[in-house]
Design an enzyme around this catalytic site. Structure first.
Site, PDB file in Angstrom:
ATOM      1  N   PRO A 149      40.762  36.901  40.993  1.00  0.00           N
ATOM      2  CA  PRO A 149      41.554  35.938  41.681  1.00  0.00           C
ATOM      3  C   PRO A 149      42.848  35.464  40.741  1.00  0.00           C
ATOM      4  CG  PRO A 149      39.439  35.136  41.681  1.00  0.00           C
ATOM      5  CD  PRO A 149      38.995  36.379  41.132  1.00  0.00           C
ATOM      6  N   TYR A 150      42.920  35.617  39.528  1.00  0.00           N
ATOM      7  CA  TYR A 150      43.901  35.513  38.565  1.00  0.00           C
ATOM      8  C   TYR A 150      45.050  36.580  38.856  1.00  0.00           C
ATOM      9  CZ  TYR A 150      46.687  35.864  34.291  1.00  0.00           C
ATOM     10  OH  TYR A 150      47.877  36.048  33.516  1.00  0.00           O
ATOM     11  N   GLY A 151      44.561  37.872  39.116  1.00  0.00           N
ATOM     12  CA  GLY A 151      45.418  38.679  39.475  1.00  0.00           C
ATOM     13  C   GLY A 151      46.253  38.494  40.696  1.00  0.00           C
ATOM     14  N   SER A 153      46.667  35.928  42.167  1.00  0.00           N
ATOM     15  CA  SER A 153      47.705  34.907  42.100  1.00  0.00           C
ATOM     16  C   SER A 153      48.925  35.196  41.317  1.00  0.00           C
ATOM     17  CB  SER A 153      46.832  33.646  41.050  1.00  0.00           C
ATOM     18  OG  SER A 153      46.809  33.918  39.651  1.00  0.00           O
TER      19      SER A 153
END
Length: 269
Positions: A149-151, A153
């Site tokens: 999910p970080y990537g 975003s």
């Protein structure tokens, strides 16, 4: 130049702001002190910069909510480094924070930048946008397929930059940092945790066989690349990798730390 640095109390942001001040630029620093790690450590970073007087201003504000036009007005470049960091922590309910800090905040800053006529935005992206890259070293023409999910975003924020570039002509460069390390590194990152454990005589926790590897980048090199992106020709509208060209495994990093402290380290696998 009059510059704006968001995330200015963070690892790379604080180093960038210091280097800009050393070179005679005016710096407006922005941070909201998210509780990712000790707030005292973040606030201590700002204290030495007070000696720069009027060339240094600090705003504690939330990019997701605060009026941003007063911050971007008159800026010649906005360095947008503020973000919710960390791959492991981005799953589950925590993604709400990642969406807010990494996507919504970026959109609002871009909107303010185009309204106030900022000539260029330099955005801190991440090598996490590549996911399990098919080639190492990873060139920019590899398709971005994040697996966290970080990537996701960070890639979404890059697409926002492209949208504002296409619709309003807002110039930008996105920098995909590859694992930045060095003095002042966040305490949740591996090298910091490994070194702290080595100094204190605690065992170092290593997941898997330790042969997983990353390209790592010294913070001074990342800062130089970030400053260069503000004035470089031929990088407008592009995502550019910022890597140190030093691919090391976890086992190699632990061995190097052991050599520095002068003893074999205890490793819990």
């Amino acid at each position: 130049m009059r510059t704006v640095v968001t995330g200015a109390a963070g690892f790379i942001g604080s180093c960038l702001a210091s280097r800009l001040l050393e070179r005679g630029h005016d710096v407006v620093r922005v941070d909201m002190f998210t509780p990712l790690y000790a707030l005292d450590a973040k606030k201590a970073i700002l204290q030495p910069l007070a000696e720069h007087g009027s060339r240094f201003a600090f705003h504690e504000l939330d990019l997701r909510k605060a009026p941003l036009e007063p911050v971007t007005a008159g800026a010649e470049v906005v360095f947008h480094l503020a973000a919710q960091a960390g791959v492991r922590a981005s799953w589950g309910e925590a993604f709400h924070d990642y969406a807010g800090h990494n996507i919504v905040a970026t959109q609002r800053l871009l909107e303010a930048s185009q309204i106030t006529g900022v000539p260029r935005v330099v955005f801190a992206s991440s090598s996490s946008v590549y996911g399990e890259a098919e080639r190492h070293p990873t060139p920019e023409d590899v398709e971005a397929r994040p697996i966290s999910p970080y990537g996701v975003s960070k890639l979404a924020a890059e697409h926002l930059l492209r949208a504002y570039h296409a619709q309003f002509g807002l110039a930008f460069t996105a920098l995909r940092y590859f694992t930045v390390y060095g003095p002042g590194q966040r305490p949740d990152m591996a090298f910091h945790r490994f070194i702290a454990a080595a100094i204190e005589g605690r065992p170092i926790a290593v997941y898997g066989d330790g042969e997983q590897s990353r390209d790592v980048t010294f913070v001074d090199d990342a800062v130089e690349a970030t400053i260069a992106a503000a004035t470089a020709h031929g990088v407008d509208g592009l995502a550019v990798n910022v890597g140190g060209g030093s691919r090391v495994s976890v086992n190699e990093a632990v061995a190097a730390i052991g050599r520095e402290v002068g003893r074999e380290l205890r490793v819990e696998r």
